[in-house]
Write a protein that holds these residues in place. Sequence first.
Motif, PDB file in Angstrom:
ATOM      1  N   LYS A   1       6.828  -7.745  56.135  1.00  0.00           N
ATOM      2  CA  LYS A   1       7.228  -7.953  57.352  1.00  0.00           C
ATOM      3  C   LYS A   1       6.602  -6.549  59.036  1.00  0.00           C
ATOM      4  CE  LYS A   1      11.969  -7.057  55.284  1.00  0.00           C
ATOM      5  NZ  LYS A   1      13.233  -5.665  55.371  1.00  0.00           N
ATOM      6  N   ILE A   2       6.140  -6.351  58.325  1.00  0.00           N
ATOM      7  CA  ILE A   2       4.657  -5.535  59.947  1.00  0.00           C
ATOM      8  C   ILE A   2       3.811  -6.730  60.206  1.00  0.00           C
ATOM      9  CG2 ILE A   2       3.128  -3.842  60.483  1.00  0.00           C
ATOM     10  CD1 ILE A   2       4.233  -2.069  57.762  1.00  0.00           C
ATOM     11  N   TYR A   3       3.482  -7.361  59.282  1.00  0.00           N
ATOM     12  CA  TYR A   3       2.709  -9.106  59.562  1.00  0.00           C
ATOM     13  C   TYR A   3       3.813  -9.934  60.428  1.00  0.00           C
ATOM     14  CZ  TYR A   3       0.317 -13.621  59.402  1.00  0.00           C
ATOM     15  OH  TYR A   3       0.230 -14.885  59.325  1.00  0.00           O
ATOM     16  N   PHE A   4       4.970  -9.971  59.995  1.00  0.00           N
ATOM     17  CA  PHE A   4       5.657 -11.080  60.080  1.00  0.00           C
ATOM     18  C   PHE A   4       5.774 -10.692  61.795  1.00  0.00           C
ATOM     19  CE2 PHE A   4       7.754 -11.868  56.163  1.00  0.00           C
ATOM     20  CZ  PHE A   4       6.824 -12.718  55.826  1.00  0.00           C
ATOM     21  N   PHE A   5       6.288  -9.043  61.722  1.00  0.00           N
ATOM     22  CA  PHE A   5       6.533  -9.244  63.168  1.00  0.00           C
ATOM     23  C   PHE A   5       5.509  -8.907  64.774  1.00  0.00           C
ATOM     24  CE2 PHE A   5       9.799  -5.795  60.904  1.00  0.00           C
ATOM     25  CZ  PHE A   5      10.854  -6.082  61.447  1.00  0.00           C
ATOM     26  N   SER A   6       4.544  -8.837  64.050  1.00  0.00           N
ATOM     27  CA  SER A   6       3.097  -8.847  64.787  1.00  0.00           C
ATOM     28  C   SER A   6       3.205 -10.093  65.328  1.00  0.00           C
ATOM     29  CB  SER A   6       1.907  -8.777  64.261  1.00  0.00           C
ATOM     30  OG  SER A   6       1.528  -9.267  62.920  1.00  0.00           O
ATOM     31  N   VAL A   7       3.288 -11.619  64.672  1.00  0.00           N
ATOM     32  CA  VAL A   7       3.331 -12.967  64.817  1.00  0.00           C
ATOM     33  C   VAL A   7       4.569 -12.574  65.982  1.00  0.00           C
ATOM     34  CG1 VAL A   7       3.438 -15.238  64.112  1.00  0.00           C
ATOM     35  CG2 VAL A   7       2.172 -13.290  62.534  1.00  0.00           C
ATOM     36  N   PHE A   8       5.183 -12.414  64.767  1.00  0.00           N
ATOM     37  CA  PHE A   8       6.692 -12.974  65.905  1.00  0.00           C
ATOM     38  C   PHE A   8       6.239 -11.901  67.889  1.00  0.00           C
ATOM     39  CE2 PHE A   8       8.773 -14.180  62.056  1.00  0.00           C
ATOM     40  CZ  PHE A   8       9.200 -15.078  62.449  1.00  0.00           C
TER      41      PHE A   8
END
Length: 587
Positions: free
Chosen positions: A248-255
């Motif tokens: 999720k941390i990674y997803f948030f960074s991409v979004f």
Amino acid sequence: MASVTSLSDSVQQHLASALTATRPEAAGADPLLRRSDRADYQANGILALAKKAKANPRELATEVVSHLATGDLIKDVEVSGPGFLNITIGDRAIIGNLAARYADDTGRLGVPHAERPGTTVIDYAQPNVAKEMHVGHLRSAVIGDSVVQLLEFTGETVVRRHHIGDWGTQFGMLIQYLDEHPHELDHKDAQVSGEEAMSNLDRLYKAARRLFDSDEEFKTRARRRVVDLQAGDPKTLAAWQKFVDESKIYFFSVFEKLDMEVRDPDIVGESGYNDMLAETCRMLEESGVAVRSEGALCVFFEDIKGPDGRQVPLIVQKSDGGYGYAATDLSAIRDRVFGLKADTLLYVVDARQSLHFRMVFETARRAGWLNDDVSAVQLAFGTVLGKDGKPFKTREGETVRLVDLLDEAIDRASAVVREKAQDLSEEEIAERGTQVGIGAVKYADLSTSANRDYKFDLDQMVSLNGDTSVYLQYAYARIRSILRKAGDARPAAHPELELTAAERSLGLHLDAFAETVTEAAREYAPHKLTAYLYQVASLYTSFYDKCPVLKAGTPEQRANRLFLCDITARTLHQGMALLGIRTPERL
């Protein structure tokens, strides 16, 4: 402020009244009003009406014109060809209508709310836990985000859902692999970024997959671990939760890089429906919608058959008792219809999954979960292709990582901004480069009808020429520059002035903003908005070339042209925002 009736709607109403006055039986007939290169509008509906009434179309058209009053709105009407009506709008009406939109203090430019707004649950941007996002995730995210903006702007209640892949065999496989190879995952270094951590997880997932496919004993152990996960074994569940949190941390960074808002409560993955799966299967079996076949719970369809001619079923529960994607998707439908009270379920999903969703939706209809009042729609999208027209891959044949693609777009755009920059600091160039680069990627995607494939060509995307977001952003920045240079001169509408051809064309097109937004929202079609905005920028460029603004002939003409500039800028700004694209004040 109330919505503003568009010029085309006003003309339509006048035409409908004239048709009814001419032939009472024509009440409710569509005049078929369209923009035209012969006049401002052309009405073609009289031909069909004359055929139905067995009348001469030109004579009927002439009779309709006799009932059509001319004035500020309709300046002139002439009968053309076999019975078309060519209609010219008065200059006063064009500027007057734009002035009403300009005065809308809500910032909506007179765009109405939907007549009967409902609740739409939109399922989009669905990455997978423990896997890096790649170019294939781009379209669902970008298209879905724009449709959310359009629906919310027109008054729909929108519930966002990100159905992430966070359950199933792959997690038993990954957890078991890490149990047996603990040295391969070391996150003790606090400096490891979300992207690096995700890259490690992705690498480990691929290693686990290779072992799973080649080693039967490991496959057996991994499947036992899936059972532990489903049974809620604390150690297994803790390892799984760590993967989810890190992902999720990674997803948030991409979004965030995509300039999209993704909120944690909106992320409800496959695991979110675990408690519903058994009941979903029971309900389908008891109602007779699903039947047991070779131990599996299946739904069959008369019109869906394999190459051997046998019916291909939707497998809701496997013969070993495990649940497939269908059980999760059907449980999600139950939750969204009965829990979230949705009227519409919208799935922004790859076209290659169309058969699966067709079967799932039909199953839900047979079960009574979908009906005339509650519908499910797949907004199917095509594939991102490379310049060679083939699916976009790296030179090594690997799927392109989304962060790499976005970073390259930002780098290319920053070079363009630096070349054109006037009095911008390095920090400002970096900020504009990000806005232009991300905007370029989004616009290229959204300007293509969702169901079509499109070629990913960064050189074209960041070009200042042609149908690109950079062209629109540059038009907006140029207008803002003119307004800053105007000094004490203020934009003001002067309906009494006679307009040039370029002013008329721009004004008439600006007046169509509301109906374009309404249509794009109703049809889930952001590409219709991009086409409209590109035409706005093109017509503005023509107006700018032919009509001096700051050096206009009179103070009134200067104020009126500044007014046209300002409402163009507001239209571009609002329209681009609905696409999820920034419009920098300076470029």
